[in-house]
Design a protein around this motif. Structure first.
Motif, PDB file in Angstrom:
ATOM      1  N   LEU A 202       0.808  -1.224  -0.133  1.00  0.00           N
ATOM      2  CA  LEU A 202       0.077  -0.088   0.032  1.00  0.00           C
ATOM      3  C   LEU A 202       0.886   1.305  -0.087  1.00  0.00           C
ATOM      4  N   GLY A 203       1.902   1.071   0.579  1.00  0.00           N
ATOM      5  CA  GLY A 203       2.972   2.369   0.741  1.00  0.00           C
ATOM      6  C   GLY A 203       3.442   2.704  -0.520  1.00  0.00           C
ATOM      7  N   ARG A 204       3.735   1.752  -1.754  1.00  0.00           N
ATOM      8  CA  ARG A 204       4.032   1.790  -2.863  1.00  0.00           C
ATOM      9  C   ARG A 204       2.883   2.504  -3.665  1.00  0.00           C
ATOM     10  N   GLN A 205       1.744   2.035  -3.452  1.00  0.00           N
ATOM     11  CA  GLN A 205       0.690   2.940  -4.091  1.00  0.00           C
ATOM     12  C   GLN A 205       0.560   4.136  -3.793  1.00  0.00           C
ATOM     13  N   LEU A 206       0.650   4.460  -2.428  1.00  0.00           N
ATOM     14  CA  LEU A 206       0.472   5.880  -2.146  1.00  0.00           C
ATOM     15  C   LEU A 206       1.603   6.664  -2.538  1.00  0.00           C
ATOM     16  N   THR A 207       2.915   5.914  -2.715  1.00  0.00           N
ATOM     17  CA  THR A 207       4.066   6.763  -3.163  1.00  0.00           C
ATOM     18  C   THR A 207       3.861   7.232  -4.730  1.00  0.00           C
ATOM     19  N   ASP A 208       3.116   6.249  -5.499  1.00  0.00           N
ATOM     20  CA  ASP A 208       3.097   6.563  -6.801  1.00  0.00           C
ATOM     21  C   ASP A 208       2.004   7.722  -6.971  1.00  0.00           C
ATOM     22  N   ARG A 209       0.800   7.372  -6.138  1.00  0.00           N
ATOM     23  CA  ARG A 209      -0.398   8.392  -6.433  1.00  0.00           C
ATOM     24  C   ARG A 209       0.009   9.664  -5.917  1.00  0.00           C
ATOM     25  N   PHE A 210       0.728   9.961  -4.644  1.00  0.00           N
ATOM     26  CA  PHE A 210       0.883  11.493  -4.242  1.00  0.00           C
ATOM     27  C   PHE A 210       2.315  11.789  -4.509  1.00  0.00           C
ATOM     28  N   LYS A 211       3.178  11.039  -5.285  1.00  0.00           N
ATOM     29  CA  LYS A 211       4.464  11.479  -5.767  1.00  0.00           C
ATOM     30  C   LYS A 211       5.458  11.599  -4.577  1.00  0.00           C
ATOM     31  N   LEU A 212       5.516  10.918  -3.495  1.00  0.00           N
ATOM     32  CA  LEU A 212       5.914  11.114  -2.325  1.00  0.00           C
ATOM     33  C   LEU A 212       7.656  11.177  -2.429  1.00  0.00           C
ATOM     34  N   ARG A 213       8.101  10.455  -3.554  1.00  0.00           N
ATOM     35  CA  ARG A 213       9.367  10.292  -3.666  1.00  0.00           C
ATOM     36  C   ARG A 213      10.060  11.212  -4.701  1.00  0.00           C
ATOM     37  N   LYS A 214       9.324  12.363  -5.221  1.00  0.00           N
ATOM     38  CA  LYS A 214       9.574  13.496  -5.935  1.00  0.00           C
ATOM     39  C   LYS A 214      10.892  14.157  -5.283  1.00  0.00           C
ATOM     40  N   ASP A 215      12.031  14.063  -6.093  1.00  0.00           N
ATOM     41  CA  ASP A 215      12.951  15.053  -5.525  1.00  0.00           C
ATOM     42  C   ASP A 215      13.669  14.458  -4.526  1.00  0.00           C
ATOM     43  N   ALA A 216      13.597  13.263  -4.284  1.00  0.00           N
ATOM     44  CA  ALA A 216      14.345  12.575  -2.964  1.00  0.00           C
ATOM     45  C   ALA A 216      15.241  11.781  -3.729  1.00  0.00           C
ATOM     46  N   ASP A 217      16.274  11.371  -2.871  1.00  0.00           N
ATOM     47  CA  ASP A 217      17.353  10.349  -3.174  1.00  0.00           C
ATOM     48  C   ASP A 217      16.831   8.988  -3.439  1.00  0.00           C
ATOM     49  N   PRO A 218      17.265   8.108  -4.155  1.00  0.00           N
ATOM     50  CA  PRO A 218      17.073   6.723  -4.268  1.00  0.00           C
ATOM     51  C   PRO A 218      17.045   6.114  -3.005  1.00  0.00           C
ATOM     52  N   GLN A 219      16.104   5.050  -2.789  1.00  0.00           N
ATOM     53  CA  GLN A 219      16.251   4.591  -1.575  1.00  0.00           C
ATOM     54  C   GLN A 219      17.229   3.347  -1.597  1.00  0.00           C
TER      55      GLN A 219
END
Length: 303
Positions: A202-219
């Protein structure tokens, strides 16, 4: 949506309303549930808090070997000792070793960064601590549902999160409903807190939907393997904490190991390899087996 035919066949899902729904019954989710209930009690109000846990019981999916700093627990539950928290083995000694194939060089403790200095910390079973947190949460009135994974995120018309749906029950290996089929239940909440761990679906879905990793370093991810050994009592040193770097990994491969002495003549031994390694033939499991043959590690495990 793949469930539409099922909804047409079996009717609407049942739903329950809460103030807060927490997805994941690990240390983070349970601590959040406890703190919410504490704050509500302090203000003299009632709030409904629900925790969904995919494991068959709280703690069932907590596999880490762990050294725990009790500072957070001191703040959350100051009387944790009186309440029987399973923090029984205080760290007695830290060792950090750089390994070559046949030798080990110990780093002086005064040179170690603070995260490798464990004075005042405890060697714990994180699964047992999590089970205990679950008991404390239930005592405060938190509703915990083990064996119910959250399968889907629900959204309001304005795009905000409305809650989650639990997984359907009674589905066969072919993905089709059996005679025991039951639709999942909708859990609606004013706030939904996702505590699934490092890579929840679900976290992956939310990350994609709300662009939570935009401008973030790769995990950065790693693969960890852990075993629990019962060793010769003569070799057992309760509270001894050993970390290593170096062999059997190459210099360009991130990783290391841990060996923690618990109580009851048990040690937790584990090996971690960063998943950025470039050697396509590297097997973290095989490297773990080699690591256990090193003289400094084998000395504890022999016999």
């Amino acid at each position: 949506m793949t469930e539409s035919p099922l909804l047409q066949q079996y009717g609407a899902r049942e739903s329950m309303e809460y103030d807060v729904v927490i997805v994941g019954g690990g240390p983070a989710g349970l601590s959040a549930a406890i703190r919410l209930k504490q704050l509500a009690q302090e203000k003299g109000v009632e709030i409904g808090v629900c925790v969904l846990e995919k494991g068959s019981e709280v703690g069932a999916h907590i596999l880490s070997g762990a050294v725990m700093d009790p500072r957070g627990l001191n703040e959350l539950i100051p009387d944790w000792k009186e309440k029987g928290a399973p923090l029984d083995v205080e760290v007695s000694e830290d060792r950090f070793l750089f390994l070559t194939k046949d030798s080990a060089k110990q780093v002086p403790n005064w040179l170690l960064p603070d995260n490798f200095k464990n004075h005042g910390n405890y060697v714990i079973s994180l699964a047992n601590v999590t089970r205990w947190l679950g008991q404390q949460a239930e005592t405060l009135g938190v509703e915990i549902f083990p064996g119910f994974p959250a399968a889907e995120v629900l959204y309001n018309e304005d795009g905000s999160v409305r809650g989650v749906v639990t997984g359907n029950m009674g589905v066969g290996k072919d993905g089709q409903p059996t005679e025991n089929f039951q639709l999942g239940m909708e859990l609606h909440a004013k706030y939904t807190l996702f505590c699934e761990g490092a890579r929840g679906h679900l976290g992956r879905q939310l990350t994609d939907r709300f662009k939570l990793r935009k401008d973030a370093d790769p995990q950065v991810y790693g693969l960890g393997i852990k075993e629990l050994w019962e060793i010769d009592p003569i070799k057992h040193k309760p509270g001894l904490v050993i970390h290593t770097a170096g062999w059997p990994l190459e210099n360009d491969t991130y990783g290391g190991s841990f060996l923690y002495h618990m109580d009851n003549n048990q040690v937790v031994v584990g090996f971690v390899v960063g998943l950025g390694y470039s050697n396509p033939y590297l097997s973290p499991f095989e490297e773990f087996q080699r690591y256990k043959t090193h003289p400094s590690i084998r000395a504890f495990l022999d016999g």
